[in-house]
Write a protein that holds these residues in place. Sequence first.
Motif, short mmCIF file in Angstrom:
data_model
loop_
_atom_site.label_atom_id
_atom_site.label_comp_id
_atom_site.label_asym_id
_atom_site.label_seq_id
_atom_site.Cartn_x
_atom_site.Cartn_y
_atom_site.Cartn_z
N MET A 53 0.83 -1.20 0.00
CA MET A 53 0.00 0.00 0.00
C MET A 53 0.86 1.26 0.00
O MET A 53 0.47 2.29 -0.53
CB MET A 53 -0.94 0.00 1.20
CG MET A 53 -2.06 -1.02 1.11
SD MET A 53 -3.11 -0.78 -0.33
CE MET A 53 -4.10 -2.26 -0.26
N SER A 54 2.05 1.16 0.58
CA SER A 54 2.94 2.32 0.58
C SER A 54 3.45 2.63 -0.82
O SER A 54 3.88 3.75 -1.10
CB SER A 54 4.13 2.08 1.52
OG SER A 54 5.01 1.09 1.00
N LEU A 56 1.74 3.01 -3.42
CA LEU A 56 0.84 3.99 -4.05
C LEU A 56 0.39 5.04 -3.04
O LEU A 56 -0.57 5.75 -3.28
CB LEU A 56 -0.37 3.28 -4.66
CG LEU A 56 -0.09 2.45 -5.91
CD1 LEU A 56 -1.34 1.72 -6.36
CD2 LEU A 56 0.42 3.33 -7.03
N ARG A 57 1.07 5.10 -1.94
CA ARG A 57 0.77 6.04 -0.85
C ARG A 57 -0.70 5.95 -0.45
O ARG A 57 -1.42 6.95 -0.36
CB ARG A 57 1.14 7.47 -1.24
CG ARG A 57 1.82 8.22 -0.09
CD ARG A 57 2.45 9.52 -0.53
NE ARG A 57 1.48 10.58 -0.71
CZ ARG A 57 1.76 11.80 -1.15
NH1 ARG A 57 3.02 12.09 -1.47
NH2 ARG A 57 0.84 12.72 -1.29
N LEU A 58 -1.13 4.72 -0.18
CA LEU A 58 -2.51 4.45 0.21
C LEU A 58 -2.64 4.13 1.69
O LEU A 58 -3.68 3.65 2.13
CB LEU A 58 -3.07 3.28 -0.61
CG LEU A 58 -3.27 3.54 -2.11
CD1 LEU A 58 -3.65 2.26 -2.83
CD2 LEU A 58 -4.32 4.62 -2.33
N ARG A 85 -1.80 11.46 -7.53
CA ARG A 85 -3.02 11.03 -8.23
C ARG A 85 -2.70 10.66 -9.68
O ARG A 85 -3.28 9.74 -10.24
CB ARG A 85 -4.05 12.16 -8.18
CG ARG A 85 -5.45 11.76 -8.68
CD ARG A 85 -6.43 12.88 -8.40
NE ARG A 85 -7.79 12.50 -8.78
CZ ARG A 85 -8.30 12.66 -9.98
NH1 ARG A 85 -7.57 13.21 -10.94
NH2 ARG A 85 -9.53 12.29 -10.25
N ARG A 88 -1.02 7.12 -9.73
CA ARG A 88 -1.95 6.01 -9.59
C ARG A 88 -2.69 5.77 -10.91
O ARG A 88 -3.09 6.71 -11.58
CB ARG A 88 -2.96 6.29 -8.48
CG ARG A 88 -2.34 6.41 -7.09
CD ARG A 88 -3.35 6.94 -6.09
NE ARG A 88 -2.74 7.15 -4.78
CZ ARG A 88 -3.28 7.92 -3.83
NH1 ARG A 88 -4.45 8.53 -4.06
NH2 ARG A 88 -2.68 8.06 -2.67
N SER A 93 -0.87 0.58 -10.81
CA SER A 93 -2.26 0.37 -10.39
C SER A 93 -2.35 -0.90 -9.58
O SER A 93 -1.44 -1.74 -9.59
CB SER A 93 -3.19 0.28 -11.61
OG SER A 93 -2.80 -0.78 -12.45
N SER A 102 -14.79 -4.54 -3.94
CA SER A 102 -14.13 -3.43 -4.62
C SER A 102 -14.96 -2.86 -5.77
O SER A 102 -14.71 -1.75 -6.21
CB SER A 102 -12.77 -3.89 -5.17
OG SER A 102 -11.94 -4.36 -4.12
#
Length: 551
Positions: A53-54, A56-58, A85, A88, A93, A102
């Motif tokens: 997750m890091s 995509l900085r999520l 943004r 991503r 992705s 989802s």
Amino acid sequence: MTDLSFENVSITYRSSSDRGDVVAVKDVSLDLPAGATLGIAGESGSGKSTLIMSALRLLPKSARLDGRVLLGGKDLQDLNFGQIRAVRWAQASIVFQGALHSLNPVREVGGQIIEALTHHAKDTWTTPEKRRDRMFELLSEVDLDRSKAIAYPHELSGGQKQRIMIAMALACEPDIIIADEPTTALDVIVQKQILSGLAALVAERGISLLMISHDLAVLSAVCANLAIMRHGKLVEYGPSDEVCLRPQEEYTKQLAGAFPQIGDPESRLNPRTLKPAEVTRAQPYTMGDEVVLEAKDLSVSFDTRHGRERAVRGVDLALHKAEILAVVGQSGSGKTTLARSLLGLQEVEPDSQLSFAGKPLPKKAKALRTFRRQVQMILQDPSGSLNPKRSVYEAVVEGLRVQGIRDREYERVVGALEAAELTPAADYLESIPQELSGGQRQRVVIAGALALDPQVLIADEPVASLDASVRGEILSLFLALKKNLGMSALIITHDLGLAWNIADTVAVMKKGEIVEYGDVDTVLKDPQHAYTQELLAAVPRLGSQSLVRNE
């Protein structure tokens, strides 16, 4: 093309509880060069999902990241919201684990793919017509007919929903695909299709793939290199074949052994676990001749938009005392409908015959209630089976109260928890589901069934979403219940390894029919039906059938 690098990454979750901050990832360094494939394996809590997750900085706001995550040489921490943004979807992705959760349930899937193009690639596919054409192109890439564009998620199978998620991830032609458990709970045929599709995308388009799973065999089928994580740390790294077939760390060996290889005599009736359930009976029960639950010429039909369709066709099945019977097949083969019919929860065709202990299944409500005390159902998802606001005691005692059993209530609950290997039971009585691990929640569900002292358990995919070590614990528990109590179990599964691991007998279903039926050693080692052979051929094997070879 774009490289992805993790340099000495540590991730800590700030907590207001007495436990203090939680370190989820500690000093991890990994590289994913352009066009490469990397798998990350580990159990729940290992930090693998937090790490990806890091990329995509999520991560949530409560997380603090130390170290650097570099995408194409740029530190993601230095990018503003507009820049991240743009990264991503266009550069990297993600395919999330639960396609069911989802996708928007009230929108057509084609529109959801177009939405990704509208928000993230409007300068490339500039008109609605071009975005629509791109959507159809993407459906073709993931081997879905264009007619599926107007389908809603509930009208698609699990594999089809997962393909839609992959199509969305590919929409903006990213350099990197990140896949979080993309085949969890899918049957082996669909799993092979998804893995083959991902491998083809890597080979044909030169994209990079970062994939996580708790199943080493799944990762080794697609990923050239594997990293093993435990307690937030990287414990082993190397080429897939080396890590799977010649692991150096004891933890990697446990992961490799958790999913048995069909035909391996050491894993036959012997689930790998560090916490095997105790067999307390001096002379354990074994499968006998007494039939406890039987179906003859069982057929079930449903009314659909295309007319009346038959879901189960002329099934003959007999479950004996102290027998574990595995019913295997793909999604949509009729397994769950069969289980519901055996419980009297599903209306069957008039000529169908169902019996329990030699007597026809009752039809009146009071008699059915008494019957269901003897035959208990264990559902697939323990989190969905338990009320999140009710304690373990309340969850286990519910069946007793429904059946009107008031005597020795506390003793029955404690006894059921201990039979389900939750000991000492007093430590769990006041806990709520969120305070328990996945394996503990599944044990609470099993304890709720055991409280009624049933003769038969019918379990629908009881370990599909559990970690490798927890899976072994639950399967060991089923074997112990059989040996200690003489309990019979019918287990619905798409996992042939589970059948090899604990079942006495296996029935293979396809399109509502049983196409092969017999003892496990015979059916799985020398399958006669082409469909059984196809299922066995689709089972991933450690390091031996990689779809993407080491670079």
